[in-house]
Design an enzyme around this catalytic site. Sequence first.
Site, mmCIF file in Angstrom:
data_model
loop_
_atom_site.group_PDB
_atom_site.id
_atom_site.type_symbol
_atom_site.label_atom_id
_atom_site.label_comp_id
_atom_site.label_asym_id
_atom_site.label_seq_id
_atom_site.Cartn_x
_atom_site.Cartn_y
_atom_site.Cartn_z
ATOM 1 N N GLU B 226 -139.564 -5.399 -26.827
ATOM 2 C CA GLU B 226 -140.268 -4.193 -26.384
ATOM 3 C C GLU B 226 -141.192 -3.701 -27.500
ATOM 4 O O GLU B 226 -142.394 -3.655 -27.337
ATOM 5 C CB GLU B 226 -139.264 -3.094 -25.999
ATOM 6 C CG GLU B 226 -139.971 -1.821 -25.516
ATOM 7 C CD GLU B 226 -139.023 -0.735 -25.053
ATOM 8 O OE1 GLU B 226 -137.824 -0.997 -24.896
ATOM 9 O OE2 GLU B 226 -139.489 0.407 -24.846
ATOM 10 N N ARG B 304 -131.136 8.478 -25.319
ATOM 11 C CA ARG B 304 -130.294 7.969 -24.237
ATOM 12 C C ARG B 304 -128.807 8.096 -24.599
ATOM 13 O O ARG B 304 -127.960 8.253 -23.715
ATOM 14 C CB ARG B 304 -130.665 6.532 -23.854
ATOM 15 C CG ARG B 304 -130.206 6.171 -22.446
ATOM 16 C CD ARG B 304 -130.827 4.893 -21.918
ATOM 17 N NE ARG B 304 -132.076 5.087 -21.209
ATOM 18 C CZ ARG B 304 -132.188 5.444 -19.922
ATOM 19 N NH1 ARG B 304 -131.111 5.660 -19.196
ATOM 20 N NH2 ARG B 304 -133.365 5.592 -19.367
ATOM 21 N N GLU B 707 -130.249 -2.622 -16.676
ATOM 22 C CA GLU B 707 -129.377 -2.218 -17.779
ATOM 23 C C GLU B 707 -127.981 -1.742 -17.382
ATOM 24 O O GLU B 707 -127.012 -2.050 -18.072
ATOM 25 C CB GLU B 707 -130.042 -1.084 -18.570
ATOM 26 C CG GLU B 707 -131.311 -1.490 -19.253
ATOM 27 C CD GLU B 707 -132.010 -0.269 -19.836
ATOM 28 O OE1 GLU B 707 -132.649 0.461 -19.079
ATOM 29 O OE2 GLU B 707 -131.868 -0.058 -21.043
#
Lengths: 467, 753
Positions: B226, B304, B707
Site C-alpha cells: 500500500e 483502526r 480483512e
Amino acid sequence: MIRMVVNDQLRETKLHAATPIVDFLRSELKLCGTKIGCREGDCGACTIIAGFLQGNKIIYRSMASCIMPLINGQAKHIITIEGINLPQKELNPIQEAFIAVNAVQCGFCTPGFIMSLTAYALSEIEKTPQNAINSVAGNVCRCTGYKSIEKAVLQVNDLLQEMPTEFDAKIKWLVSHNILPSYFNDVKEMLQSIRSETSLTGNTQATIVAGGTDALVQRPEELLEEQISAIADIAQFKGTEIKDNKIWIGAATTVDEFCQNKEIAKHIPKIKDYLKLVSSPQIRNMATVAGNFANGSPIGDLSVMFLCLDTTLVLSQDGKKREMPLKDFFVGYKKVNKAENELIEQIYFPIPSANAHFSFEKISKRVHLDMATVNSAVSLKMESGKMEDVKIAIGGLGPTIRNMEKTCDFLNGKEISDETFTKANEIAQAEITPRSRANYKRLLVRQQLFLHLRGIAPDALSLEVLK
Amino acid sequence: MKNIDSKMNVRGESLYLDDYPVKEGCLHAVVYGSPVAHGRLKSLDLSEAKKMPGVVAIFTAKDIPGENQIGSIIPDEPLMADEEIHYKNMPTALVVARSEIEARRAIHKIKAEIEELPAIVCPREAKEKKKFIVAPRTFKMGAPEDLWDKCDHVFSGTADMGGQEHVYLETQGSYASYMEDGSIRVQSGTQATSYVQVGIQKVLGLPQHMIEVETIRLGGAFGGKEDQGTPWACLASLACYHLKKPVKLVLHRLDDMRMTGKRHPYAFDYKIGFSKDHKIMAYEVECYQNGGASADVSPAVMERTLFHGGSSYFIPNIAITVYSCRTNLPPNTAFRGFGGPQGMFVLEAAIFKAAHELGIDASVIQEKNLLYEGSNFPYGQIAWNCDAKKSWEQLHQECDVEEVRQEIEEYNKTHQDSKKGMAIFPLCFGVSFTKTSLNQGFSLVHIYKDGSVSISTGVIEMGQGVNTKITQVASDILSIAPERIRIHPTNTTRTANASPTAASTGADLNGKATQVACTQIKDRLIKLAAKLLNIVDCTRINLQNEKILLDGRATEIDWNHLILQALEERVKISELAHYATPQIYFDKTKEKGHPFAYHVYGTALLVSKVDCLRGTYEIEKAHIVHDFGKSMNLDVDVGQIEGALMQGIGLMTIEELLYNEKGTLVYDNLSSYKIPDIFCAPKEVIVSPLKSKPNELALYGSKAVGEPPLCYGIAAYFSIVKAMQAFNSKMDLELSAPITHQKVMETIYQKLC
C-alpha cells in the site's frame, strides 16, 4: 556448452554452470511462468520438473529451479509450466481442478503447485491421497489457506488412479488424458540424442557441486566466478548398495533416492516420515546425503541421523582416498574436516541388526520442512530388556552436531525405566551447553530423550518423570 | 463466477512485474541498505563499487532533484538516508548496473562510515522516551475511571502481540522507462498507483502528469504494497530520470524482508471490570504501537486499533488509548486487519484472563456482552443491522458447541500426551477507510464499435478477485456476456488520484463507480433503443442477454446493432463515473462520528490439539459463520475467508517476527521465517454464510470480505492456551502472541524446569 531439452525443444547455452537454472529459463528463454519467490528453495514458486534417462524410461522429479545449478540440467528434460500447457489456451485436468475448486487467487504460486502435482503424476510414487498432498508440501501459498488446494490435489489424485505404472504406457495415458501435451511421446528420443556421459573433471581447483541446494543459497554470487566440478550426474557416484554387511551410499545419491531405497526402508521403517519433517520434495530430489554432511550445519537433520548410525565417510582427492568416521568430521560451526576440494565419495554404515531401534525427533518453529531448534537421533539394541550400543546424536546445541557420549555410557546395560530416564536426563543436561534459547533447548533435550526411550518401551515410562 | 484471471494463472501466463518484457538496454538496480539501525552517516565511499564491472551509476540522497521525502501521511520519511540513519537496511545508495548480479556484487564494495547511536526497538521504551509518531489518541465512552469501585470484579494485566511479515509471494518491484518528452512511465508492484505517482513527483520534482504509473496485478500484497510499493518505484524512477534509460528494480527476498515494514507489533496494559453477572462495566486499555522509524500509515493503523478496541462488545464505559511509538525498525505498515486484530486481541486477552480468574469459560463473558441493535460504539456510531448476536446464535445452532466442549473434555480425560482446547471469537469489523476522504472510487467504461467493453478503475487486482466482481457488475447491468468485458491494468492516466486498494473497500468503491458508469450508459442506450423502436415510454425497454426487449419480448435489435446505432446517432457510450460513500464522516476533534459504511459480523469456533510432549499443535477444526451480506460471488468470498483465516492463524501461532536489540531482523528469510504450509491448515474448515440482509452500501449488497476474517485467527491462540491449561492448570497465563512452539513448551512446563 550446456545442452538440454527444455519442454519440446533442444536448447544450448553458454551461461555459467552454476547459474540458477531459473535465470536461464526466465531471462534467456523468456519462459516466465516459472516464478522467483525466495531464491532459496523454500517457497516452491519456481518448481520445475527435471527428467533424466534411466534405461528405457525417464525419471521425472520436481525441483526448485532457483537453487538448481544449470549444469545439473545437462542432458535432461526440463519442464516448465509452458511445457505442460496444451495448445489453444485449453486447460489440462490439473489446471481445471484448480479453477473448479477456487484454488487460485493471486496466481503467483499456482504454476509451482501445478508443476509439483504434474511431477507427482509422472513419478512412480503410489497414488494415495496422502502422497498427493505430500507432493505439494514444498509449495507455499499465502492467499488460499490451502483448503481449496487440498481439494484440487485430491481431485487430481482420484483422476490418476487409472493411470498405468509402466513408463511408456503412463506417458501415453497422460497424453491421451490431456494431462500432458503430445510432444511427450517423443522426448525419450530427443534425450537419447543428447545423452552424454559425465565424469569428474581433472580440475582440482574446481568447486565441487552436487545438488547445489546449499551452495546456491549460501554463495550464489561467488560460485559464478568459480570453476565448477559437477558430480550430480556422474554414474559412479550414484546409488545405494549393500556390500559386506554395510550400506554404501554414493556421493551423488539424493536424499530422495536414499529414502526410496527398499533396503533402507527395511531397516529404518519410518525414514519417509522423518524426511517429511526435513525437507520438501523439491529439495529431497536435488540435495544429496553427502551434501548435508559437507555443509557442516549444526542442525543438519541427516547428519544427526547418520551420526548415530555409526557412519564412515570415504574422502577422495586427486585419486587419494581416506576414511573418516562421521563423528570426527564436524569440527566447528559449518567447518568440516576435509580439504576444500576433497570429495565425500562414499558413505557407509553397518546394517542395523534385527533387534536395533532407530528413532529421530525434531522440534522446529513449524512442524514440517523447517530448520530444527533441536533435533536428535537414537539408535540402540535391546538385549534381554537392556539397552546396548546406545548412540545419541543431537543438533542445535552448539557449533556442531554431536554425540551424547556420557548419556550413552550411562544408558548402556540399563533397562528403560523412570529412574533410568531421570538419571540419564541429569547426565544429558550436564553434557550440553546450549547458547541461545538455553532453557527451551534444555527442555527439548529432556523431552526428546523421553520420546526416544518411550518409543522403544511405551509402557516403561510415565509422564510423571516430566513433572 | 470463477476468478477471471484464473485461466491465465494456472497456465503461468499472467504477467507480474518481473515478467514484463523490458526494453533493450534495460539496467538493473539494487539497493544498498544501511548496516546499522540508528546513526549518523559520516561518509559514503562509493569509489570501489563504481569500479566494479557492469556498474553504470550509483545514486545517493544527494542525487535527488526534488525532495528526499516520500511520507504519505506525515512527511517524515526520506527516500534515502542522508545524514541520519533511522533503521537497519534503510536505503542509502542505489547501484545501477547492466545486470542484477553485477549490481549486487558492487553493493558489497560500498563503505559507509557511520557514528552508531543506540537503537530503540521496544515500543514501551519509545513511549518512556516520548518518541511518538503522532500524539497519542483516546477513544472514550462513559467514564471507566469512576467505575472501578462499583465493579464486582476488576482485573488488570499486560498483553503483547507480535508483528507479521507479509510474505507476498511476489516481492516488491518497479520498472521505470524514460519517455520522449522526459516523462517517466513506471510499472509498479503497488496497491496505490497514485501514492507512487505522488512519491515520484516529490522526489523528481516533476508534475504528476509527467509520471504515468501502471499496475497489472500483484502476486499478493495484503497491505504490504500500500505505502511500501512507493520507495522502489521512486528509486527506479530516480535512476531512469538521470540515465534516461529503462531501469528495473526487483527486490531479492532477503532485501524485501530486511528493508520493508511489517504488521505493527503492539504491547498493551489493560484493566477490565465486571458486574456480578459478568457484564463488562468498564474497560481501559493503553496500546503501545511499534510504528518503526517513520509514520508510513501508522497513524491510520493506530486509528483502526481505536475503532476496534471494543471489538464485538458493548462496553458502556470504555477508554482506548494508543501511543504510536517511533522506534528504529523499518516503518511498520498496512497488513490485512490494519490495527484491528491488535485492538481485538487485547480485549479477548482481558476477557480470557478474567474468565480464568472467575473460573468460568470466556464464552460466558463473550456472549453476555455482545453488541446489540442500537448499541453505541465508543466512537459514536450506532450499531444498526447489528448481527453480533445473530451470528453467535447461528454458530451455536449449526455446531453443537456444548457437544464439542464435552468431546474435548472427554478427550482430555483420556489422553495424557496431548490435549485439546476450543475457543470462540465474535467478530465486528468496520468497513470504510477511517480517513473519510479516501472513500471514493472511479471507473472509466468504454464501449467500442464492435460491442466489446473496456473498464479501467483505480483498483488493483492482487488475487482478491475484485476485477471478477467488477466484471460481474458490468455484465449484469449491460446484460452482456462477461467475455465481452475486459478489465484493464490500473493506470494513472485512466484513473487519476485513485485511493489505494485497501481497507477492504476495493470492490465497494470501484465496483459502485462501475455500477454508476454502466447504469448511465445503459440509460442512454435504452433511450436510443426507444427512439429506434419509436417508443415514448422508456420503461418498456430493457436489455437482456445482449438483446433489446420491448415489454419483455425480444426485438430485432441486439447489442451489436445498438452500439453501432449509438455511434451513428452520436450517443455517448463511454463514461467516467465517480462514487463517494454516502453518510460517513468523522470528527477528529471529538473522536466521534459515523466513520463506517457498515460493519461485518461473524463468529468462529476453533478447536486445537496440542502435543504436550513436543509443544507443537494443530488446528483440528474451524467453523465460521460469516456475514457476507448477500455475497455476489461465493467462489471468491469463501476463498477470502479461508485464506484470511490461515493468515490469521499464522499470525497468532508460528509466525515469529523478531528483532534483536540492535534492530536486526533475526528471521530474515523464508527458511527461518516460516509461514503456514499445507500441513498447518486446519483439518476441517466450515464457512457458513450468516443469514443476514444485503447492505445497500456494499456492492450488490455483498459486504467487503478482505480483512475481517483474518481476525478469526485470534481464536486459534486462545484454543491453544485452553489446551495448554488442560495439561497444566497451574501454568502462568502470560498472554503474548504468537503462541510459538517455544512458548507452549516453556509455559506448560514452566513450574517444572
